[in-house]
Design a protein around this motif. Sequence first.
Motif, PDB file in Angstrom:
ATOM      1  N   ASP A 267      -6.068  14.260  -1.603  1.00  0.00           N
ATOM      2  CA  ASP A 267      -4.953  14.849  -0.854  1.00  0.00           C
ATOM      3  C   ASP A 267      -4.121  15.807  -1.701  1.00  0.00           C
ATOM      4  O   ASP A 267      -3.083  16.304  -1.260  1.00  0.00           O
ATOM      5  N   GLY A 268      -4.563  16.093  -2.930  1.00  0.00           N
ATOM      6  CA  GLY A 268      -3.849  17.024  -3.799  1.00  0.00           C
ATOM      7  C   GLY A 268      -2.795  16.384  -4.664  1.00  0.00           C
ATOM      8  O   GLY A 268      -2.181  17.057  -5.502  1.00  0.00           O
ATOM      9  N   TYR A 269      -2.534  15.090  -4.488  1.00  0.00           N
ATOM     10  CA  TYR A 269      -1.528  14.387  -5.279  1.00  0.00           C
ATOM     11  C   TYR A 269      -2.134  13.959  -6.610  1.00  0.00           C
ATOM     12  O   TYR A 269      -3.278  13.505  -6.665  1.00  0.00           O
ATOM     13  N   ILE A 270      -1.352  14.126  -7.675  1.00  0.00           N
ATOM     14  CA  ILE A 270      -1.820  13.665  -8.980  1.00  0.00           C
ATOM     15  C   ILE A 270      -1.236  12.286  -9.263  1.00  0.00           C
ATOM     16  O   ILE A 270      -0.200  11.891  -8.710  1.00  0.00           O
TER      17      ILE A 270
ATOM     18  N   ALA B 193       0.835  -1.205   0.000  1.00  0.00           N
ATOM     19  CA  ALA B 193       0.000   0.000   0.000  1.00  0.00           C
ATOM     20  C   ALA B 193       0.868   1.252   0.000  1.00  0.00           C
ATOM     21  O   ALA B 193       0.562   2.236  -0.690  1.00  0.00           O
ATOM     22  N   ARG B 194       1.944   1.228   0.748  1.00  0.00           N
ATOM     23  CA  ARG B 194       2.856   2.374   0.800  1.00  0.00           C
ATOM     24  C   ARG B 194       3.512   2.598  -0.560  1.00  0.00           C
ATOM     25  O   ARG B 194       3.636   3.741  -1.030  1.00  0.00           O
ATOM     26  N   ALA B 195       3.944   1.524  -1.189  1.00  0.00           N
ATOM     27  CA  ALA B 195       4.611   1.645  -2.489  1.00  0.00           C
ATOM     28  C   ALA B 195       3.664   2.197  -3.543  1.00  0.00           C
ATOM     29  O   ALA B 195       4.074   2.964  -4.415  1.00  0.00           O
ATOM     30  N   ARG B 196       2.389   1.858  -3.476  1.00  0.00           N
ATOM     31  CA  ARG B 196       1.423   2.371  -4.439  1.00  0.00           C
ATOM     32  C   ARG B 196       1.263   3.880  -4.288  1.00  0.00           C
ATOM     33  O   ARG B 196       1.160   4.610  -5.282  1.00  0.00           O
ATOM     34  N   LEU B 197       1.246   4.368  -3.048  1.00  0.00           N
ATOM     35  CA  LEU B 197       1.159   5.812  -2.824  1.00  0.00           C
ATOM     36  C   LEU B 197       2.416   6.512  -3.326  1.00  0.00           C
ATOM     37  O   LEU B 197       2.356   7.594  -3.902  1.00  0.00           O
ATOM     38  N   MET B 198       3.571   5.884  -3.108  1.00  0.00           N
ATOM     39  CA  MET B 198       4.842   6.484  -3.499  1.00  0.00           C
ATOM     40  C   MET B 198       5.042   6.506  -5.006  1.00  0.00           C
ATOM     41  O   MET B 198       5.891   7.254  -5.506  1.00  0.00           O
ATOM     42  N   ALA B 199       4.292   5.720  -5.740  1.00  0.00           N
ATOM     43  CA  ALA B 199       4.425   5.685  -7.201  1.00  0.00           C
ATOM     44  C   ALA B 199       3.622   6.793  -7.880  1.00  0.00           C
ATOM     45  O   ALA B 199       3.722   6.965  -9.092  1.00  0.00           O
ATOM     46  N   ARG B 200       2.856   7.561  -7.115  1.00  0.00           N
ATOM     47  CA  ARG B 200       2.116   8.677  -7.704  1.00  0.00           C
ATOM     48  C   ARG B 200       3.075   9.824  -8.051  1.00  0.00           C
ATOM     49  O   ARG B 200       4.196   9.884  -7.562  1.00  0.00           O
ATOM     50  N   GLN B 201       2.598  10.724  -8.887  1.00  0.00           N
ATOM     51  CA  GLN B 201       3.461  11.826  -9.336  1.00  0.00           C
ATOM     52  C   GLN B 201       3.492  12.974  -8.335  1.00  0.00           C
ATOM     53  O   GLN B 201       4.418  13.772  -8.355  1.00  0.00           O
TER      54      GLN B 201
END
Length: 555
Positions: free
Chosen positions: A436-439, A359-367
């Motif tokens: 959360d504002g992340y694209i 789950a953490r890695a999926r969030l970290m793969a966002r731009q």
Amino acid sequence: MLNEATAALSLATGANGLVPTSANYVPLNPVSLLEHAVRCYPDKIAVVHQGLRYTYREFYQRCCALGRALHARGIGRGDTVAILAPNTPAMLEAHFGVLMAGAVLNAINTRLDASAVAYCLQHGKARLLLADTEFAALVRDVVALTGAAIPVVDICDQPDFGRAGEEEYEALLRSADAAVAMEAPASDWDSVSLLYTSGTTGNPKGVVYHARGAYLNALSNALCSGLGRRSVYLWTLPMFHCNGWTYPWAVTAVGGTHVCLRKIDPAEIFRLIAEEGVTHMHGAPVVLSMLIHAPAEQKRHSSVPVQVGVGGAAPPSSVIAQMEAMGFQVTHLYGTTETYGPSTICAWQDPWAELPLEARARLMARQGVPMLAQGALMVADPHSMEPVPMDGKSMGEVMLRGHSVMKGYLDNPEATAAALSGGYYHTGDLAVWHADGYIEVRDRSKDIIISGGENISSLEVEEALYRHPAVMEAAVIAVPDEKWGEVPCAFVTLKEGVAPLSEAALIAYCRDSLAHFKCPRYVIFGGLAKTATGKVQKYLLRQQAAAHLSQRRAA
């Protein structure tokens, strides 16, 4: 109230005599970042390359010598100086010395063929070409095409290569006259860099950077990546690519150490990490893949975690997890040549540390969110310019505004106007905007797969493929289909030493995590065509797929 409003207007416009002077306004220029570093850390090691170690004093002197030598040859404000070289000290020096002469640096992709290099030199009106002798044969072909119109200076970093020019780089530096005055920038809108896009159709476009953007983007990168005077930066990212994302200037700004690297070699990378105490490096996902799959005997670790910024395609969550297991901390960055490299960063949030690895890695793969110097970002409808809802589902085009957007394309007003229409730079990338504002980029507008009226993200399919334990690399494109219009076709490179994997087995694996219509209809095994910066060349994959499927149908 009227008097207060008038006073405010007076302060804002300078009508009361408060105007810029040489005491309170100096044009921003990345050269001043080196001047700051040499004032603060003259005896600190600035550059490491093989057996060479230059202090900041020596590095500064060499850059000044290059600037004076160029200026003495009549090269000045607005002139272009091109360089064709790997990540060596000369390439670093050009990022300061060429600008010290008031000229514009054109760092050329070393993977281009002679006709493409000749086009860049002629279109950019280069006055001089600095060329590493590794590319001597290429340069001789370029000279033949251009009619020897552009003088060539050989950079003899390696003694075994032939020569192409009539002058040698070290001799050029020695020829510098300390009495020659160099040209100070008249404005921070002055051009400092010319970079050519890796255009897939027609000739590439020449992207022009201004001094203000280079300066501010360098400081933005230094802050966002945590660079400091104890930082040791390993050059795994080509400096010809977006001026190394402005890190030649960023690392210098904080007085960090540059560790040069002629080519990507996992064994050498691990050695330098361990022996030089590397703290930071950047690159495309392919660099991370090479490190992950390097032989165990090559892998050596530093006493401190290495911060790795990765751009290009989003790193699959499996890649992030495997890099973390080796002691690397991965941060995903996103940008384009037109935005000086990284324009967004997947900024780390402390609560993520409590999440399961996947789950953490999926969030970290966002731009992520805009870099400091970028300023404004939106995901919007490209026609109405209306932002999409921040629901993580609605798709729109990524648009950017800020200090770190190019001046425009050289001698191409139509393309410039189109790219900067509506007050934003249009990236051509399709993304969703999270609450959360992340694209999160889902695809290039030209790479989205429309199958039976349904949009399929090639990145989503690639992510599913990467989760298979036998898959090392994957790329997905659209291929024509009589019934559905388009269907996904996957190109897959398997890891060495794994058991054979069939097309049917891999498609069945994808069906466990994807809707069936999103799964690849075809799988083609083999290597992936890439650019010099590690980006997959999907237009070449489309050509390969057309030939492959034609043969398949004929059989």
